[in-house]
Scaffold this motif. Sequence first.
Motif, short mmCIF file in Angstrom:
data_model
loop_
_atom_site.label_atom_id
_atom_site.label_comp_id
_atom_site.label_asym_id
_atom_site.label_seq_id
_atom_site.Cartn_x
_atom_site.Cartn_y
_atom_site.Cartn_z
N UNK A 25 -7.93 -17.54 -39.01
CA UNK A 25 -7.76 -18.60 -38.23
C UNK A 25 -6.85 -18.12 -36.28
N UNK A 26 -5.50 -17.57 -36.83
CA UNK A 26 -3.99 -16.76 -35.99
C UNK A 26 -5.07 -15.37 -36.28
N UNK A 27 -5.41 -14.61 -36.66
CA UNK A 27 -5.88 -13.07 -36.33
C UNK A 27 -6.64 -12.79 -35.51
N UNK A 28 -7.99 -14.40 -35.37
CA UNK A 28 -9.07 -14.09 -34.69
C UNK A 28 -8.68 -15.42 -33.25
N UNK A 29 -7.18 -15.57 -33.28
CA UNK A 29 -7.09 -16.67 -32.05
C UNK A 29 -7.58 -17.80 -31.83
N UNK A 30 -8.19 -18.44 -33.21
CA UNK A 30 -8.47 -19.68 -32.98
C UNK A 30 -7.33 -20.83 -33.82
N UNK A 31 -7.25 -21.84 -32.82
CA UNK A 31 -7.13 -22.82 -33.32
C UNK A 31 -7.37 -23.41 -34.33
N UNK A 32 -6.81 -24.55 -35.07
CA UNK A 32 -7.24 -25.56 -36.61
C UNK A 32 -8.33 -25.65 -36.37
N UNK A 33 -9.18 -26.98 -35.21
CA UNK A 33 -10.22 -27.19 -34.79
C UNK A 33 -10.99 -26.72 -34.09
N UNK A 34 -10.92 -24.98 -33.17
CA UNK A 34 -12.04 -24.52 -32.61
C UNK A 34 -13.43 -24.27 -33.53
N UNK A 35 -13.18 -23.80 -34.52
CA UNK A 35 -14.36 -23.78 -35.40
C UNK A 35 -14.54 -25.15 -36.75
N UNK A 36 -15.51 -24.40 -37.22
CA UNK A 36 -15.75 -25.34 -38.69
C UNK A 36 -15.66 -23.57 -39.31
N UNK A 37 -15.21 -23.16 -40.42
CA UNK A 37 -14.71 -22.27 -41.61
C UNK A 37 -15.92 -22.79 -42.67
N UNK A 38 -16.54 -22.29 -42.93
CA UNK A 38 -17.54 -22.21 -44.37
C UNK A 38 -17.56 -21.10 -44.83
N UNK A 39 -17.50 -21.23 -46.46
CA UNK A 39 -18.07 -20.49 -47.50
C UNK A 39 -18.61 -20.78 -48.81
N UNK A 40 -19.33 -20.49 -49.46
CA UNK A 40 -20.40 -20.78 -49.77
C UNK A 40 -20.47 -22.67 -49.61
N UNK A 41 -21.51 -23.10 -48.97
CA UNK A 41 -21.90 -24.84 -48.27
C UNK A 41 -21.38 -25.21 -47.91
#
Lengths: 65, 325
Positions: A25-41
């Motif tokens: 998230x830090x690498x992409x400039x995203x704060x913790x709740x800026x995006x859902x992070x999804x892996x395998x459902x």
Amino acid sequence: MITVFVEPDNETLTFARHNTVLMLQRRLGLRVNDALIIRGGRLLTPDSRLNDGDEIRIRKVMSTG
Amino acid sequence: MICRKCKAPAEVSLPSHNTAFCRDCFAIYFTRQVEKAIRHHALIKYGERVLVALSGGKDSLTLMLELSRLEYDVTGLHVDLGIPVSSSAARAKVEGFCERHGLKLNVVELAKHGLPIPDVKKYINRPVCSACGKIKRHWFNRVALEGGFQVLATGHNLDDEVARLFANTLRWDAGYLSDQGPCLEAESGFARKIKPLYRLTEFETACYAFLNGIEIHSAPCPYSGGASFTGHKELWANLEYTSPGTKIAFYDGFLLRGRPAFAHVEQQSGAALAPCESCGSPTSTGLCGVCRLGIAVAERRAAAPDRQSDPDRQSTPDLQSDPDR
């Protein structure tokens, strides 16, 4: 290698290595709740560990009208 | 992270609440926030008919599903804006969602009423987002009243409400500050308007939509570039990141201490409303703003059907004289 698909930008990125979701998230400039992070459902929390070969979907949540 | 309640691996981290939940406990948390909003502000009584405005985005579809699971009598309303590609995609998501969950749906097609948004953009010299919002609110209220619905529900979340409150505060707009909140009681030709998701953030509604397999329309509107609310949301996201809990504290504080003061001022200066001479919607002028827009678009379309956008166009109807709820 970690593959990351970013929505709604429809952008695919690859990274050699990131230990955790928070680092990604830090690498992409995203704060913790800026995006859902999804892996395998499943949703990942910031402390979740990422593994070589992971395919991660990042779904930004801020609506823009 | 582990779930605060059951200690299973967490899927949803909520720094604002200094907690994290597994998907089952997050569902319970989410429902309790909605129930708390409904209970504290007397938003809906069981037995009332609720019209839910559905755009196809995560918030409105989440609201519809959650209210139906709470066994409220809900019907969806989708306004098809007539924007090429974008509107048909949004409508398909809404129709698919309602069909999948067995939920009732009404659709209003603006093209059938002479006001497709591309024509508004083409012929009216004012920010299209403002006119579009006005037209949608007009139809939400009109369908609610004509269809015998007691309540009109929208999917505004905490981020929406904080961004709006912030914008209204920057302008010290006493009119809007007097009645912004999760419940606007029915009066003067308006249905009761409610926002049951006001305690939940955009992140939380997105989690709910994902965890419940809701397919959403996520592409931004092609006409909405540079909307000021997006900038305000970004600013507030930074505040929330550095000081978790700031958003709900700001909004709850306004409801408790700010709004009553502005409501008192507005009671003394609010304009008198009467039914529109054409459609019956409440207005402070003879014809409501949307009917005047419809006339202006029709006249200019007839006069110059192939006209392109032109910054020097003639004046446009004044929509600000209408109440905006």
